[in-house]
Design a protein around this motif. Structure first.
Motif, PDB file in Angstrom:
ATOM      1  N   ALA A 161      38.085  54.332  34.289  1.00 23.55           N
ATOM      2  CA  ALA A 161      38.827  53.235  34.760  1.00 23.55           C
ATOM      3  C   ALA A 161      39.197  52.250  33.821  1.00 23.55           C
ATOM      4  CB  ALA A 161      37.785  52.677  36.100  1.00 23.55           C
ATOM      5  N   PHE A 162      40.117  51.480  33.920  1.00 25.86           N
ATOM      6  CA  PHE A 162      40.480  50.347  32.934  1.00 25.86           C
ATOM      7  C   PHE A 162      40.883  49.278  33.812  1.00 25.86           C
ATOM      8  CE2 PHE A 162      41.576  54.499  30.925  1.00 25.86           C
ATOM      9  CZ  PHE A 162      41.072  54.533  29.740  1.00 25.86           C
ATOM     10  N   PRO A 163      40.166  48.234  33.452  1.00 24.62           N
ATOM     11  CA  PRO A 163      40.565  46.850  34.181  1.00 24.62           C
ATOM     12  C   PRO A 163      41.838  46.638  33.743  1.00 24.62           C
ATOM     13  CG  PRO A 163      38.982  46.303  32.663  1.00 24.62           C
ATOM     14  CD  PRO A 163      39.217  48.027  32.813  1.00 24.62           C
ATOM     15  N   LEU A 164      42.828  45.732  34.812  1.00 23.27           N
ATOM     16  CA  LEU A 164      44.099  45.131  34.028  1.00 23.27           C
ATOM     17  C   LEU A 164      43.806  43.641  33.820  1.00 23.27           C
ATOM     18  CD1 LEU A 164      46.702  46.762  36.752  1.00 23.27           C
ATOM     19  CD2 LEU A 164      46.258  47.267  34.288  1.00 23.27           C
TER      20      LEU A 164
ATOM     21  N   VAL B 176      39.529  41.938  41.701  1.00 22.18           N
ATOM     22  CA  VAL B 176      39.901  42.725  40.382  1.00 22.18           C
ATOM     23  C   VAL B 176      40.653  43.884  40.776  1.00 22.18           C
ATOM     24  CG1 VAL B 176      38.103  41.558  39.368  1.00 22.18           C
ATOM     25  CG2 VAL B 176      37.561  43.671  40.449  1.00 22.18           C
TER      26      VAL B 176
ATOM     27  N   TRP C 105      44.457  53.786  41.360  1.00 24.30           N
ATOM     28  CA  TRP C 105      44.211  52.382  41.126  1.00 24.30           C
ATOM     29  C   TRP C 105      42.968  51.907  42.024  1.00 24.30           C
ATOM     30  CZ3 TRP C 105      45.649  48.166  44.647  1.00 24.30           C
ATOM     31  CH2 TRP C 105      46.129  48.617  45.765  1.00 24.30           C
TER      32      TRP C 105
ATOM     33  N   GLY D 106      42.350  47.574  38.849  1.00 25.82           N
ATOM     34  CA  GLY D 106      42.622  48.319  37.421  1.00 25.82           C
ATOM     35  C   GLY D 106      43.314  49.652  37.845  1.00 25.82           C
ATOM     36  N   ILE D 107      43.326  50.447  36.689  1.00 21.87           N
ATOM     37  CA  ILE D 107      43.923  51.527  36.807  1.00 21.87           C
ATOM     38  C   ILE D 107      42.941  52.837  36.624  1.00 21.87           C
ATOM     39  CG2 ILE D 107      45.206  53.020  35.041  1.00 21.87           C
ATOM     40  CD1 ILE D 107      47.045  51.619  37.531  1.00 21.87           C
TER      41      ILE D 107
ATOM     42  N   HIS E 247      40.654  48.440  43.184  1.00 18.79           N
ATOM     43  CA  HIS E 247      40.797  46.917  43.321  1.00 18.79           C
ATOM     44  C   HIS E 247      39.510  46.402  44.412  1.00 18.79           C
ATOM     45  CE1 HIS E 247      43.064  47.444  47.188  1.00 18.79           C
ATOM     46  NE2 HIS E 247      42.558  46.262  47.362  1.00 18.79           N
TER      47      HIS E 247
ATOM     48  N   HIS F 218      51.251  46.322  29.519  1.00 17.10           N
ATOM     49  CA  HIS F 218      49.963  46.741  29.223  1.00 17.10           C
ATOM     50  C   HIS F 218      49.888  48.259  29.935  1.00 17.10           C
ATOM     51  CE1 HIS F 218      45.581  46.467  28.869  1.00 17.10           C
ATOM     52  NE2 HIS F 218      45.465  47.077  30.034  1.00 17.10           N
ATOM     53  N   MET F 219      49.975  48.324  31.205  1.00 20.30           N
ATOM     54  CA  MET F 219      50.147  49.765  31.657  1.00 20.30           C
ATOM     55  C   MET F 219      50.883  50.702  31.031  1.00 20.30           C
ATOM     56  SD  MET F 219      50.046  48.350  35.710  1.00 20.30           S
ATOM     57  CE  MET F 219      50.170  49.824  36.446  1.00 20.30           C
TER      58      MET F 219
END
Length: 173
Positions: free
Chosen positions: A38-41, A17, A79, A19-20, A81, A60-61
């Motif tokens: 933290a935001f999942p992509l 997974v 980021w 995210g940013i 992962h 989205h980003m």
């Protein structure tokens, strides 16, 4: 839903997974990054990689970044992962060659604008097995950097055995 759960539900192994991270440089402590969220992509990873160059992910980003700067006065500062490979002797918290390339691109784009960029790698299987989070944060040296200390590892120690260095820190070190 975690990458571990998603992958196993699909009848396979855990998936990566990504995210940013949102935050800001700490104004009182130089070289410190404060991660506030933290935001999942919206991406589907694979067992050993996750790809974030899809146009939907990029859009989205962009939208998320604009919203954060407008409403919270924060920026993307990194980021994250996962490396959900197995529960081995050593942590899987390292930057792969692809991860290192991604991190260097972000650093070169963001650092000059006052946004020091960080990469965080999470080892979810070891985290579950050990009952505590297994993660590490990274910044990358550019390829032209030469350490003044021979065989220096990312944590400042030295390791003369190349195989041990690879096991501890991955192939990009």
């Amino acid at each position: 839903q975690s990458g571990v759960t998603k992958g196993i539900k699909k009848g396979g192994n855990p998936i990566e997974v990504m995210g940013i991270l949102c935050g800001r440089p700490d104004p009182n402590t130089p070289n410190t990054i404060v991660v506030t969220d933290a935001f999942p992509l919206p991406i589907e990873g694979f067992e050993t990689r996750v790809i974030a160059d899809d146009a939907n992910v990029v859009n989205h980003m962009i939208q998320l970044g604009e919203c954060l700067e407008r409403t919270r006065k924060e920026k993307f500062m990194g980021w994250y992962h996962s490396h959900p490979f197995d529960v081995g002797d050593n942590s899987h918290c390292f930057l792969s060659q692809t991860d290192l390339s991604t991190q260097l691109q972000w650093q070169r784009a963001e650092d000059p604008h006052g946004n020091p960029f960080v990469a965080i790698v999470v080892d979810p299987l070891r985290s579950v097995h050990k009952s505590h989070p297994e993660l590490k944060a990274f910044r990358a040296y550019p390829p032209e950097y030469n350490s003044p200390v021979p065989n220096e590892c990312p944590n400042g120690t030295t390791e003369t055995n190349e195989q041990t260095r690879l096991e501890l820190w991955g192939s990009c070190w």
